[in-house]
Design a protein around this motif. Structure first.
Motif, PDB file in Angstrom:
ATOM      1  N   GLN A 213       0.827  -1.208   0.000  1.00  0.00           N
ATOM      2  CA  GLN A 213       0.000   0.000   0.000  1.00  0.00           C
ATOM      3  C   GLN A 213       0.861   1.258   0.000  1.00  0.00           C
ATOM      4  O   GLN A 213       0.580   2.227  -0.709  1.00  0.00           O
ATOM      5  CB  GLN A 213      -0.959  -0.002   1.212  1.00  0.00           C
ATOM      6  N   VAL A 214       1.949   1.222   0.787  1.00  0.00           N
ATOM      7  CA  VAL A 214       2.870   2.376   0.814  1.00  0.00           C
ATOM      8  C   VAL A 214       3.453   2.582  -0.591  1.00  0.00           C
ATOM      9  O   VAL A 214       3.516   3.695  -1.113  1.00  0.00           O
ATOM     10  CB  VAL A 214       4.000   2.156   1.852  1.00  0.00           C
ATOM     11  N   LEU A 215       3.848   1.465  -1.229  1.00  0.00           N
ATOM     12  CA  LEU A 215       4.431   1.556  -2.577  1.00  0.00           C
ATOM     13  C   LEU A 215       3.407   2.080  -3.588  1.00  0.00           C
ATOM     14  O   LEU A 215       3.709   2.963  -4.399  1.00  0.00           O
ATOM     15  CB  LEU A 215       4.942   0.169  -3.014  1.00  0.00           C
ATOM     16  N   GLN A 216       2.196   1.524  -3.522  1.00  0.00           N
ATOM     17  CA  GLN A 216       1.162   1.924  -4.491  1.00  0.00           C
ATOM     18  C   GLN A 216       0.894   3.437  -4.416  1.00  0.00           C
ATOM     19  O   GLN A 216       0.752   4.106  -5.432  1.00  0.00           O
ATOM     20  CB  GLN A 216      -0.129   1.134  -4.248  1.00  0.00           C
ATOM     21  N   THR A 217       0.853   3.956  -3.190  1.00  0.00           N
ATOM     22  CA  THR A 217       0.619   5.398  -3.028  1.00  0.00           C
ATOM     23  C   THR A 217       1.718   6.200  -3.726  1.00  0.00           C
ATOM     24  O   THR A 217       1.457   7.194  -4.399  1.00  0.00           O
ATOM     25  CB  THR A 217       0.557   5.751  -1.524  1.00  0.00           C
ATOM     26  N   ARG A 218       2.973   5.734  -3.576  1.00  0.00           N
ATOM     27  CA  ARG A 218       4.089   6.433  -4.237  1.00  0.00           C
ATOM     28  C   ARG A 218       3.942   6.379  -5.753  1.00  0.00           C
ATOM     29  O   ARG A 218       4.162   7.354  -6.457  1.00  0.00           O
ATOM     30  CB  ARG A 218       5.436   5.777  -3.860  1.00  0.00           C
ATOM     31  N   ASN A 369       5.831   4.456   7.692  1.00  0.00           N
ATOM     32  CA  ASN A 369       5.651   5.910   7.639  1.00  0.00           C
ATOM     33  C   ASN A 369       5.146   6.266   6.233  1.00  0.00           C
ATOM     34  O   ASN A 369       5.931   6.637   5.345  1.00  0.00           O
ATOM     35  CB  ASN A 369       6.981   6.619   7.944  1.00  0.00           C
ATOM     36  N   PRO A 370       3.819   6.113   6.012  1.00  0.00           N
ATOM     37  CA  PRO A 370       3.283   6.311   4.665  1.00  0.00           C
ATOM     38  C   PRO A 370       3.586   7.697   4.100  1.00  0.00           C
ATOM     39  O   PRO A 370       3.872   7.828   2.916  1.00  0.00           O
ATOM     40  CB  PRO A 370       1.774   6.123   4.849  1.00  0.00           C
ATOM     41  N   ALA A 371       3.562   8.731   4.954  1.00  0.00           N
ATOM     42  CA  ALA A 371       3.790  10.092   4.458  1.00  0.00           C
ATOM     43  C   ALA A 371       5.182  10.209   3.845  1.00  0.00           C
ATOM     44  O   ALA A 371       5.374  10.884   2.827  1.00  0.00           O
ATOM     45  CB  ALA A 371       3.615  11.090   5.597  1.00  0.00           C
ATOM     46  N   ALA A 372       6.146   9.529   4.439  1.00  0.00           N
ATOM     47  CA  ALA A 372       7.519   9.591   3.921  1.00  0.00           C
ATOM     48  C   ALA A 372       7.774   8.481   2.900  1.00  0.00           C
ATOM     49  O   ALA A 372       8.875   8.378   2.352  1.00  0.00           O
ATOM     50  CB  ALA A 372       8.500   9.469   5.077  1.00  0.00           C
ATOM     51  N   LEU A 390      12.813  -3.389   2.546  1.00  0.00           N
ATOM     52  CA  LEU A 390      13.307  -2.033   2.780  1.00  0.00           C
ATOM     53  C   LEU A 390      12.724  -1.137   1.695  1.00  0.00           C
ATOM     54  O   LEU A 390      13.173  -1.178   0.551  1.00  0.00           O
ATOM     55  CB  LEU A 390      14.838  -2.003   2.705  1.00  0.00           C
ATOM     56  N   LEU A 391      11.716  -0.363   2.046  1.00  0.00           N
ATOM     57  CA  LEU A 391      11.080   0.537   1.082  1.00  0.00           C
ATOM     58  C   LEU A 391      11.304   1.973   1.551  1.00  0.00           C
ATOM     59  O   LEU A 391      10.997   2.308   2.689  1.00  0.00           O
ATOM     60  CB  LEU A 391       9.580   0.228   0.983  1.00  0.00           C
ATOM     61  N   GLY A 392      11.890   2.779   0.659  1.00  0.00           N
ATOM     62  CA  GLY A 392      12.110   4.188   0.986  1.00  0.00           C
ATOM     63  C   GLY A 392      13.365   4.436   1.807  1.00  0.00           C
ATOM     64  O   GLY A 392      13.565   5.552   2.281  1.00  0.00           O
ATOM     65  N   VAL A 393      14.180   3.392   2.001  1.00  0.00           N
ATOM     66  CA  VAL A 393      15.460   3.573   2.708  1.00  0.00           C
ATOM     67  C   VAL A 393      16.548   2.845   1.919  1.00  0.00           C
ATOM     68  O   VAL A 393      16.319   1.751   1.411  1.00  0.00           O
ATOM     69  CB  VAL A 393      15.441   3.007   4.151  1.00  0.00           C
ATOM     70  N   THR A 394      17.705   3.461   1.847  1.00  0.00           N
ATOM     71  CA  THR A 394      18.760   2.853   1.032  1.00  0.00           C
ATOM     72  C   THR A 394      19.819   2.155   1.876  1.00  0.00           C
ATOM     73  O   THR A 394      20.621   1.398   1.359  1.00  0.00           O
ATOM     74  CB  THR A 394      19.460   3.921   0.174  1.00  0.00           C
TER      75      THR A 394
END
Ligand SMILES: Cc1cc2nc3c(=O)[nH]c(=O)nc-3n(C[C@H](O)[C@H](O)[C@H](O)COP(=O)(O)OP(=O)(O)OC[C@H]3O[C@@H](n4cnc5c(N)ncnc54)[C@H](O)[C@@H]3O)c2cc1C
Length: 429
Positions: A213-218, A369-372, A390-394
């Motif tokens: 869901q976090v990915l889809q929003t992005r 953290n969906p906003a981020a 790991l989504l949104g962090v490298t």
């Protein structure tokens, strides 16, 4: 002097050839590849499709590199039959070649489910450079982008494309089509792209529902549309595709359709030669097949019930196979840690190991953290990390790979593993 013959000019074939010449510089090595192009990088096909790079950029090494290593590459050369008893291959042009040791690295092809209408103009799969060229030419051509749609476009409606399959390949291609829409003159800077996924959420093999869901929003923020839990029933149109009908009756507009619903190992050559084949060509820990002096590596193989279909497995298998082809029993393969990365600019996602495991024996740690656009999940079993998202962090990819591979017991840190100040690098050493 030994003659090593390799069927398949993909990453497995080329890696094996390189390893063989390194271990046995006097060896005679031949690669036969049915595609007319030098070895190219399949993961960069999206960039080519998006119009971001030229064809030559895909080529990995110049022909002189092979010549310098003593590797003879035969392009546009399809192998049509294998005779393991006589140690001989037959070629499509009628020629033949004997081998001392053979590697089958014939890879895989795209799988197309039996949808009605899948043979219409404008329906594509993406596995080869030819596929990417054909899709790019169609999408940027007059008939698709302008002439036939003149009235629609004058009314301000953008052209549309549908991707069937919300896996890694489907999502990356959807992003490439979006980018192509911006570049193609005939598409006037816009191509609407919808992704249809049969599972309840995107990337069902790599992500759990929360992470998806976090990915889809992005991805929606980038301009993609999604229909999850949607089963494709038929591809509609006359000669050319116009839309996709779902089982629930909905119709999704699409003048171009990409089917991205998995792969099938190319086992025909092996099967017809009588080698043991299941979903893939069966190999043992030395990457031997059931025929003497015949080895296999890459997407064509099945090892302990698994067809990996990823580059790390293809290269690891190719290296082990090459070592054993040169010196019997000199290397052992014990499987590859599943590791996949989504390559969409601005989105960072890596999934490692048993990333989505659930059940009583697993402990799952999450940070959302969906906003981020951040989602981190670790899966532990008996105090050891067995999977990670790991989504949104490298950061932390390498340490987590190490911790999963070594199976280090981290139970004393388990309540702090996702803390910002937790040094996983130090823990992995
Ligand atoms: C668009 C795309 C993006 C991808 N991105 C990633 C990624 O980011 N990370 C990742 O890990 N994996 C990725 N993959 C998967 C990865 O490309 C494959 O795992 C890898 O290519 C497998 O290598 P291979 O050498 O086994 O097979 P292939 O690359 O399929 O090569 C096999 C070759 O053998 C040839 N061949 C087959 N039969 C014959 C015959 N009878 N005679 C002669 N030649 C023959 C084929 O034409 C082909 O060129 C991607 C795949 C695609 C299509």
């Amino acid at each position: 002097m030994q003659r090593y013959v390799i069927v398949g000019n993909g990453v497995a074939g080329v890696t094996a050839a390189q390893s063989i010449t390194r271990a046995d510089p006097a060896a005679e090595v031949h690669i036969f590849g049915e595609e007319p192009y030098p070895y190219y990088q399949r993961p960069r096909l999206w960039e080519f499709l998006a119009g971001e790079i030229e064809q030559e950029t895909l080529y990995f090494r110049p022909p002189e590199w092979y010549a310098a290593k003593g590797i003879q590459v035969h392009l546009g050369a399809r192998v049509t039959a294998l005779n393991p008893t006589e140690h001989r291959l037959t070629l499509a042009d009628g020629g033949s070649i004997q081998y001392d040791r053979l590697l089958l690295a014939t890879g895989a092809r795209s799988f197309v489910p039996p949808f009605a209408g899948a043979d219409k103009n404008g329906v594509f799969t993406l596995r080869t450079l030819d596929d990417a060229q054909a899709m790019r030419a169609y999408a940027c051509g007059e008939p698709f982008g302008y002439a036939q749609d003149r009235r629609r476009r004058n009314a301000g409606n953008p052209c549309s494309a549908v991707v069937i399959g919300g896996g890694l390949l489907g999502l990356e291609t959807a992003r490439a089509l979006l980018a192509l829409g911006l570049r193609c003159e005939h598409l006037s800077g816009r191509l609407d792209v919808s992704v249809i996924e049969v599972a309840p959420h995107l990337l069902p093999r790599q992500l759990d529902a929360e992470g998806a869901q976090v990915l889809q929003t992005r991805l929606e923020a980038m301009g993609l549309y999604f229909l999850a839990g949607a089963t494709t029933e038929a591809i509609l149109g006359d000669e050319a595709v116009r839309s996709v009908r779902l089982k629930d009756g909905r119709v999704v507009d699409g003048r171009l359709v990409l089917i991205s619903t998995g792969i099938r190992s190319r086992v025909e050559l092996a099967r017809e030669a009588g080698l043991e084949v299941n979903r893939g060509l069966i190999v043992d820990e030395q990457l031997r097949t059931s025929a003497a002096d015949v080895y296999a590596a890459g997407d064509v193989t099945e090892f302990e019930g698994v067809v990996y279909g990823i580059i790390p497995a293809a290269t690891e298998q190719a290296q082990v196979a090459a070592a054993n082809m040169v010196a019997d029993d000199s290397a052992t393969y014990s499987g590859t840690l599943p590791a996949t990365t989504l390559k969409i600019v601005g989105i960072y996602l890596t999934c490692l190991g048993d990333a989505t495991a659930t059940g009583d024996e697993f402990v799952v740690l999450r940070q959302v953290n969906p906003a981020a656009g951040v989602y981190r999940r670790l899966t532990l079993r008996e105090g050891k990390i067995v999977g990670a998202i790991l989504l949104g962090v490298t950061r932390d990819v390498q340490p987590l790979k190490q911790l999963i591979a070594t199976g280090r017991d981290v139970s004393v840190y388990s309540d702090r593993l996702l803390d910002e100040d937790m040094d996983l690098k130090a823990l992995a050493q």
